[in-house]
Write a protein that holds these residues in place. Structure first.
Motif, short mmCIF file in Angstrom:
data_model
loop_
_atom_site.label_atom_id
_atom_site.label_comp_id
_atom_site.label_asym_id
_atom_site.label_seq_id
_atom_site.Cartn_x
_atom_site.Cartn_y
_atom_site.Cartn_z
N THR A 141 18.12 -3.53 -44.43
CA THR A 141 17.06 -2.65 -44.90
C THR A 141 17.62 -1.24 -45.08
OG1 THR A 141 15.60 -3.93 -43.49
CG2 THR A 141 14.71 -1.88 -44.36
N PRO A 142 17.28 -0.59 -46.21
CA PRO A 142 17.75 0.80 -46.39
C PRO A 142 17.41 1.65 -45.17
CG PRO A 142 16.75 -0.01 -48.41
CD PRO A 142 16.52 -1.07 -47.37
N GLY A 143 18.36 2.43 -44.73
CA GLY A 143 18.15 3.27 -43.56
C GLY A 143 18.75 2.69 -42.29
N THR A 144 19.08 1.40 -42.32
CA THR A 144 19.75 0.81 -41.16
C THR A 144 21.07 1.54 -40.95
OG1 THR A 144 18.83 -1.33 -41.78
CG2 THR A 144 20.63 -1.35 -40.18
N SER A 145 21.33 1.95 -39.71
CA SER A 145 22.58 2.70 -39.51
C SER A 145 23.47 2.01 -38.50
CB SER A 145 22.30 4.14 -39.12
OG SER A 145 21.85 4.21 -37.80
N PHE A 146 24.76 2.21 -38.71
CA PHE A 146 25.79 1.64 -37.86
C PHE A 146 26.55 2.81 -37.24
CE2 PHE A 146 24.76 -1.25 -41.28
CZ PHE A 146 24.51 -2.43 -40.58
N ALA A 147 26.24 3.08 -35.98
CA ALA A 147 26.75 4.29 -35.32
C ALA A 147 28.27 4.28 -35.28
CB ALA A 147 26.18 4.37 -33.91
N GLY A 148 28.83 5.40 -35.70
CA GLY A 148 30.28 5.60 -35.58
C GLY A 148 31.11 4.78 -36.53
N GLN A 149 30.48 4.02 -37.42
CA GLN A 149 31.27 3.14 -38.29
C GLN A 149 31.47 3.69 -39.70
OE1 GLN A 149 30.41 -1.12 -38.05
NE2 GLN A 149 29.25 -0.75 -36.18
N GLY A 150 31.00 4.92 -39.91
CA GLY A 150 31.18 5.51 -41.23
C GLY A 150 32.57 6.09 -41.41
N GLN A 151 32.94 6.24 -42.67
CA GLN A 151 34.22 6.87 -42.96
C GLN A 151 34.19 8.32 -42.46
OE1 GLN A 151 35.45 6.75 -47.09
NE2 GLN A 151 36.46 8.71 -46.87
N GLY A 152 35.28 8.76 -41.87
CA GLY A 152 35.34 10.13 -41.39
C GLY A 152 34.71 10.31 -40.02
N GLY A 153 34.36 9.20 -39.38
CA GLY A 153 33.90 9.29 -37.99
C GLY A 153 32.41 9.39 -37.81
N GLY A 154 31.67 9.49 -38.91
CA GLY A 154 30.22 9.55 -38.77
C GLY A 154 29.63 8.15 -38.72
N ASP A 155 28.32 8.09 -38.96
CA ASP A 155 27.65 6.81 -38.99
C ASP A 155 27.73 6.23 -40.40
OD1 ASP A 155 27.02 7.37 -36.42
OD2 ASP A 155 24.89 7.79 -36.77
N ALA A 156 27.46 4.94 -40.49
CA ALA A 156 27.30 4.32 -41.80
C ALA A 156 25.83 3.95 -41.93
CB ALA A 156 28.18 3.08 -41.92
N VAL A 157 25.24 4.30 -43.07
CA VAL A 157 23.81 4.09 -43.28
C VAL A 157 23.60 3.27 -44.54
CG1 VAL A 157 21.58 5.22 -43.53
CG2 VAL A 157 23.40 6.34 -42.25
N VAL A 158 22.80 2.25 -44.46
CA VAL A 158 22.51 1.41 -45.62
C VAL A 158 21.67 2.20 -46.63
CG1 VAL A 158 21.38 -0.71 -46.41
CG2 VAL A 158 22.66 -0.70 -44.25
N GLY A 159 22.11 2.19 -47.87
CA GLY A 159 21.40 2.92 -48.93
C GLY A 159 20.39 2.05 -49.64
N ALA A 160 19.90 2.57 -50.76
CA ALA A 160 18.80 1.93 -51.48
C ALA A 160 19.14 0.53 -51.98
CB ALA A 160 18.39 2.81 -52.66
N THR A 161 20.42 0.24 -52.18
CA THR A 161 20.79 -1.08 -52.70
C THR A 161 20.81 -2.15 -51.60
OG1 THR A 161 23.14 -0.76 -52.30
CG2 THR A 161 22.30 -0.02 -54.44
N THR A 162 20.53 -1.77 -50.36
CA THR A 162 20.62 -2.63 -49.18
C THR A 162 22.06 -3.03 -48.88
OG1 THR A 162 20.35 -4.84 -50.21
CG2 THR A 162 18.32 -3.62 -49.70
N ALA A 163 23.01 -2.42 -49.62
CA ALA A 163 24.45 -2.70 -49.47
C ALA A 163 24.75 -4.17 -49.73
CB ALA A 163 24.97 -2.26 -48.10
N ASN A 164 23.88 -4.78 -50.52
CA ASN A 164 24.01 -6.20 -50.83
C ASN A 164 23.45 -6.39 -52.23
OD1 ASN A 164 23.53 -8.99 -51.11
ND2 ASN A 164 23.24 -9.23 -48.91
N ALA A 165 24.30 -6.79 -53.17
CA ALA A 165 23.85 -6.92 -54.55
C ALA A 165 24.47 -8.16 -55.16
CB ALA A 165 24.24 -5.68 -55.36
#
Lengths: 161, 322
Positions: free
Chosen positions: B183-207
């Motif tokens: 679901t857009p907005g789902t976040s994965f703490a600490g798993q983003g590039q550059g040390g931040g979080d990764a957050v699912v965007g409008a595409t649901t990261a699945n297309a």
């Protein structure tokens, strides 16, 4: 590119520090203090109505709206006048329309100032075109007088590019 | 990628942002620090004083987004095997790899193609090159793609036997961000590039996207007939009469029948007439040799090979009634 940008950054910050130093030496404690804050603006729906709430910016992604606030306070015993707060706009954000249209802004790195509607920038075809919010490089506010002990704040809304 | 601002003001802006200032279509690169500092000048008596605020810093988190498109114009003809092409684009703002799933089972399919190979167009030349392009398993992933970067995916499919000519099929390719989707907005703490979080965007990261196939097959119809010539010049099936059998193999459909072989047994009570086998009117020797046919007392066997739809071949042989 990154290393180059970092080098410029260090250099620019150094200049800033050097510029501030002589003044600080003359006046041991500046009468006015500035405090910067940032909040994340979220629009939520509550009982069918949209409502804006301010949150700590824990997770920030492109498209998010931020509210940058600068609080000022005259801790001295004398009034200060011609108080001008200048805020370079970080490269990674653009000023949101409500602030872009209201405040004094610069689109040329702080050299000239005015209302956004009166400013132009060089377009891609080389001819001047009307400036837009995305062109804003600096934003500023003027407070004529701050009485001793008085405080206030200025703020601008920005959107992460 | 294009710069967020005109070069004219880059120098002045560099003081306010650390890290990459490149903006992708999805926005500033994940891990970029947004730093805001205000300064103020004011008069106090005759002196002018300048003060700076503290610097507030925000790190931009990673937005997980992906887009998939089918690259073939219209339906790809599938006679034996065919290559379908897709593009997977990282529409997020951080480097991300994507799991690729290929499904030949799509609602409404006239047939389901057999997926043989999934490959990534390693040299990005748009042509599937076995041995050069990287083969991945179904569910395997792409290399990390930079923001806005894309990978071309080849799916090599085969036509299942017995597929009716001109039947249609679709093959779905799904790409999913390896860091996570949902679901857009789902976040994965600490798993983003550059040390931040990764957050699912409008595409649901699945297309996903559908590639279309059109089956090109052919089928064979065999028609057997006979003609009798009795020893008296008539057409009566009497002992000593000669029976000429004619077998017509007709291929229909837009495809080609391969490895077509016509065999028949010599009917009981009759005897094969030596060296009477023909293909398209040309005699074939009975022996197994360089020509297409063999014949013996028990039966005939003619290897026709490939026969495109719309064509036919005629085999004849003779027997005598005992």
């Amino acid at each position: 590119m990154n290393r180059f940008a970092s080098a410029i950054t260090a250099f620019a910050l150094a200049i800033l520090a050097m510029g501030a130093a002589p003044v600080a030496a003359q006046q041991a404690t500046p009468a006015v203090t500035l405090e910067g804050l940032v909040k994340l603006e979220k629009t939520i729906e509550e009982n069918g109505k949209q409502k804006v709430v301010l949150e700590e910016p824990k997770v920030v992604v492109p498209g998010d709206k931020l509210l940058f606030t600068t609080r000022y306070r005259n801790a001295g015993t004398q009034p200060v006048d011609n108080f001008v707060v200048t805020n370079p706009v970080p490269d990674a954000v653009r000023v949101a329309d409500e602030s872009a249209l209201r405040e004094q802004v610069s689109v040329d790195g702080g050299k000239s100032w005015g209302r956004l509607a009166d400013l132009t920038v060089k377009g891609e075809d080389g001819n001047p075109r009307p400036a837009t919010a995305t062109d804003i490089t600096h934003i500023r506010w003027t407070v004529p007088v701050i009485a001793p002990g008085a405080s206030g704040m200025v703020e601008y809304h920005a959107i992460v590019r | 990628m294009k710069n967020a601002r005109t070069p004219l003001v880059l120098g002045a802006l560099a003081a306010t942002a650390i890290g990459s200032t490149q903006a992708s279509a999805a926005g500033v690169t994940a891990g970029t620090l947004i730093q805001n500092t205000a300064s103020a000048s004011y008069g106090s008596g005759s002196a002018t004083t300048t003060v700076s605020s503290n610097t507030v810093t925000i790190r931009v988190d990673e937005l997980l987004d992906v887009a998939v498109s089918a690259l073939d114009a219209g339906s790809v003809t599938l006679a034996d095997t065919a290559v379908l092409s897709y593009r997977v684009t990282n529409s997020g703002n951080g480097n991300e790899a994507f799991a690729i799933n290929v499904s030949p089972t799509v609602s409404g399919n006239g047939f389901d193609a057999a997926v043989q190979t999934i490959a990534i167009d390693t040299n990005d030349n748009g042509i599937y090159e076995p041995g050069i392009d990287t083969v991945i398993t179904n569910g395997g992933s792409t290399a990390e793609l930079a923001p806005d970067a894309a990978a071309r995916i080849f799916v090599i499919v085969a036509l299942p036997g017995g597929t009716a000519d001109a039947s249609a099929s679709q093959v779905r390719v799904t790409a999913q961000a390896l860091t996570g989707s949902g679901t857009p907005g789902t976040s994965f703490a600490g798993q983003g590039q550059g040390g931040g979080d990764a957050v699912v965007g409008a595409t649901t990261a699945n297309a996903n996207a559908l590639g279309a196939l059109l089956a090109s097959s052919a089928s064979v119809t065999l028609t057997k007939s006979f003609a009798i010539l009795d020893p008296f010049g008539g057409a009566k099936p009497v002992p000593g009469a000669t029976v000429t059998f004619t077998i017509q193999a007709a291929a229909s459909g837009s495809g080609t029948v391969s490895d077509l072989r016509v065999t028949d047994v010599i009917p009981a009570g009759t005897t094969y007439v030596a060296n009477s086998l023909t293909l398209e009117g040309a005699a074939l020797s009975d022996a197994a040799d360089s020509d297409a046919g063999t014949a013996s007392a028990s039966g005939i066997d003619v290897a026709i090979g490939a026969l495109p739809g719309g064509n036919s071949r005629t085999v004849t042989f003779k027997t005598t009634i005992n």
